[in-house]
Design a protein around this motif. Structure first.
Motif, PDB file in Angstrom:
ATOM      1  N   LEU A   1       0.844  -1.176   0.000  1.00  0.00           N
ATOM      2  CA  LEU A   1       0.000   0.000   0.000  1.00  0.00           C
ATOM      3  C   LEU A   1       0.889   1.238   0.000  1.00  0.00           C
ATOM      4  O   LEU A   1       1.773   1.378   0.830  1.00  0.00           O
ATOM      5  N   VAL A   2       0.644   2.140  -0.937  1.00  0.00           N
ATOM      6  CA  VAL A   2       1.435   3.360  -1.062  1.00  0.00           C
ATOM      7  C   VAL A   2       0.515   4.555  -0.818  1.00  0.00           C
ATOM      8  O   VAL A   2      -0.541   4.661  -1.442  1.00  0.00           O
ATOM      9  N   PRO A   3       0.894   5.476   0.086  1.00  0.00           N
ATOM     10  CA  PRO A   3       0.069   6.662   0.306  1.00  0.00           C
ATOM     11  C   PRO A   3      -0.071   7.473  -0.982  1.00  0.00           C
ATOM     12  O   PRO A   3       0.877   7.589  -1.756  1.00  0.00           O
ATOM     13  N   ALA A   4      -1.246   8.005  -1.207  1.00  0.00           N
ATOM     14  CA  ALA A   4      -1.502   8.838  -2.379  1.00  0.00           C
ATOM     15  C   ALA A   4      -1.906  10.235  -1.924  1.00  0.00           C
ATOM     16  O   ALA A   4      -2.730  10.368  -1.021  1.00  0.00           O
ATOM     17  N   ARG A  32      -7.360  14.201  -6.404  1.00  0.00           N
ATOM     18  CA  ARG A  32      -6.453  13.059  -6.271  1.00  0.00           C
ATOM     19  C   ARG A  32      -5.762  12.837  -7.606  1.00  0.00           C
ATOM     20  O   ARG A  32      -6.045  13.540  -8.575  1.00  0.00           O
TER      21      ARG A  32
END
Length: 76
Positions: A1-4, A32
């Motif tokens: 999981l990568v922060p966006a 976003r």
């Protein structure tokens, strides 16, 4: 999981017309990577989601007053 990265901003109050009628709503914009989504929450309590528009082109509208009834109330 990568922060966006995302930005959430209340753009103000507006009146919108949907199949269930006219509502005064808070227009909220979520920016976003994929684009901007807009959400319209009723100003009056309980601040129900009346309409949404996504960057991908999806749209959801409150079609009738019955759509606004909380699920618990339907079984009461």
């Amino acid at each position: 999981l990568v922060p966006a990265p995302m930005t959430l901003r209340v753009e103000g109050k507006v009146k919108i017309q949907v199949p269930a009628g006219e509502f005064e709503v808070f227009q909220v914009e979520l920016s976003r990577l994929a684009g901007k989504d807009r959400y319209y929450f009723e100003v009056a309590f309980p601040h129900r989601l009346i309409k949404m528009e996504t960057a991908e082109g999806a749209e959801a509208l409150c079609g009738s007053i019955a759509d606004l009834v909380p699920r618990e109330a339907e079984t009461a």
